[in-house]
Scaffold this motif. Structure first.
Motif, short mmCIF file in Angstrom:
data_model
loop_
_atom_site.label_atom_id
_atom_site.label_comp_id
_atom_site.label_asym_id
_atom_site.label_seq_id
_atom_site.Cartn_x
_atom_site.Cartn_y
_atom_site.Cartn_z
N LYS A 44 0.87 -1.18 0.00
CA LYS A 44 0.00 0.00 0.00
C LYS A 44 0.90 1.23 0.00
N VAL A 45 0.57 2.19 -0.87
CA VAL A 45 1.35 3.42 -0.95
C VAL A 45 0.48 4.57 -0.44
N LEU A 46 1.01 5.33 0.50
CA LEU A 46 0.30 6.47 1.08
C LEU A 46 1.06 7.75 0.73
N GLU A 47 0.31 8.83 0.49
CA GLU A 47 0.91 10.12 0.19
C GLU A 47 0.52 11.12 1.28
N VAL A 48 1.46 11.98 1.65
CA VAL A 48 1.21 12.99 2.67
C VAL A 48 1.20 14.34 1.97
N ASN A 49 0.08 15.07 2.09
CA ASN A 49 -0.06 16.39 1.47
C ASN A 49 -0.29 17.43 2.56
N GLY A 50 0.38 18.56 2.45
CA GLY A 50 0.18 19.65 3.39
C GLY A 50 1.49 20.36 3.68
N VAL A 51 1.41 21.65 3.93
CA VAL A 51 2.60 22.44 4.23
C VAL A 51 3.14 22.02 5.59
N GLY A 52 4.40 21.61 5.61
CA GLY A 52 5.04 21.19 6.86
C GLY A 52 4.75 19.75 7.24
N TYR A 53 3.91 19.05 6.49
CA TYR A 53 3.63 17.65 6.78
C TYR A 53 4.76 16.81 6.18
N ARG A 54 5.37 15.96 6.98
CA ARG A 54 6.42 15.09 6.45
C ARG A 54 6.52 13.84 7.31
N PHE A 57 -2.84 -1.76 8.84
CA PHE A 57 -1.83 -0.80 9.29
C PHE A 57 -1.89 0.48 8.43
N ALA A 58 -2.12 0.33 7.13
CA ALA A 58 -2.24 1.50 6.26
C ALA A 58 -3.44 2.35 6.68
N ALA A 59 -4.54 1.72 7.06
CA ALA A 59 -5.71 2.45 7.51
C ALA A 59 -5.44 3.17 8.84
N GLN A 60 -4.65 2.54 9.71
CA GLN A 60 -4.31 3.18 10.98
C GLN A 60 -3.41 4.40 10.77
N VAL A 61 -2.48 4.30 9.82
CA VAL A 61 -1.62 5.45 9.51
C VAL A 61 -2.46 6.58 8.92
N ARG A 62 -3.35 6.26 7.99
CA ARG A 62 -4.20 7.26 7.33
C ARG A 62 -5.12 7.94 8.35
N GLU A 63 -5.54 7.18 9.36
CA GLU A 63 -6.46 7.69 10.38
C GLU A 63 -5.84 8.81 11.22
N LYS A 64 -4.51 8.89 11.28
CA LYS A 64 -3.85 9.92 12.10
C LYS A 64 -4.12 11.33 11.57
N ARG A 65 -4.32 11.47 10.24
CA ARG A 65 -4.69 12.77 9.66
C ARG A 65 -5.37 12.47 8.32
N PRO A 66 -6.68 12.14 8.33
CA PRO A 66 -7.37 11.84 7.07
C PRO A 66 -7.42 13.08 6.18
N PRO A 67 -7.48 12.92 4.87
CA PRO A 67 -7.50 14.09 3.99
C PRO A 67 -8.80 14.88 4.14
N GLU A 68 -8.68 16.20 4.10
CA GLU A 68 -9.86 17.04 4.23
C GLU A 68 -10.23 17.59 2.85
N PRO A 69 -11.51 17.89 2.61
CA PRO A 69 -11.96 18.19 1.25
C PRO A 69 -11.69 19.61 0.76
N TYR A 70 -11.27 20.53 1.63
CA TYR A 70 -11.12 21.92 1.21
C TYR A 70 -9.75 22.21 0.62
#
Length: 179
Positions: A85-95, A144-157
């Motif tokens: 599973k490949v996850l992407e992190v989007n956001g200023v300062g998110y790493r 585990f991928a779902a648990q990682v994504r749950e820490k900051r789910p993507p927001e629609p705005y």
């Protein structure tokens, strides 16, 4: 009649399949997986193929027929090729970064979010905005991928957060969008 349940599962040359009562064990280059099958469902090895059968056409047995076949096929695929599973992190300062076997994420909170990989799961971070989770067990990788994504789910705005690489986020206009 179950179409999935009737399909035989080919056993690759480097895979060892064993059936002990109701316990199915598959061993391969990526590890070993074990599953307890329902006693009503029959599993047999014939000519290098695994065949799954059911005793009758009861609703429960029909459902378990296809399920058991799919679970065994996933086990064979997992010990040979594995799941990813490949996850992407989007956001200023998110790493994200890897420290030992721990995944350390900066997600806009006042603290770092640290997660350790469960047994059998491998984490890679090729860049600061990408996480690759891989392993032999399909369910464990997805969980585990779902648990990682749950820490900051993507927001629609603004689309900030952690999302699956193939996931599409439906975007919304803000308050100033409608006039």
């Amino acid at each position: 009649m179950s179409r999935i349940g009737l399909k035989p599962i080919a056993i690759p040359a480097n895979v060892d399949f064993s059936l002990d009562g109701n316990t199915v064990t598959v061993k391969g280059p990526n590890g070993s997986l074990t599953m307890d099958k329902n006693p009503n469902i029959g599993v047999s090895v014939e000519g290098g193929e695994i065949k799954v059968s059911r005793p009758n056409d009861n609703k429960e047995n029909r459902a378990l027929h296809g399920l058991t076949r799919a679970l065994i096929a996933n086990m064979v695929h997992g010990v040979t090729e594995g799941f990813k599973k490949v996850l992407e992190v989007n956001g200023v300062g998110y790493r994200v970064q890897l420290q030992g076997s721990n995944l350390v994420m900066n997600l806009g909170y006042s603290h770092q979010v640290i997660m350790s990989a469960p047994e059998g799961i491998k984490i890679e971070c090729p860049s600061q905005t990408q996480i690759i989770i891989s392993g032999a067990d399909k369910q464990a990788v997805g969980q585990f991928a779902a648990q990682v994504r749950e820490k900051r789910p993507p927001e629609p705005y603004k689309g900030k957060g952690i999302k699956y690489a193939e996931e599409h986020i439906r975007r919304k206009e803000g308050k100033t969008g409608k006039k």
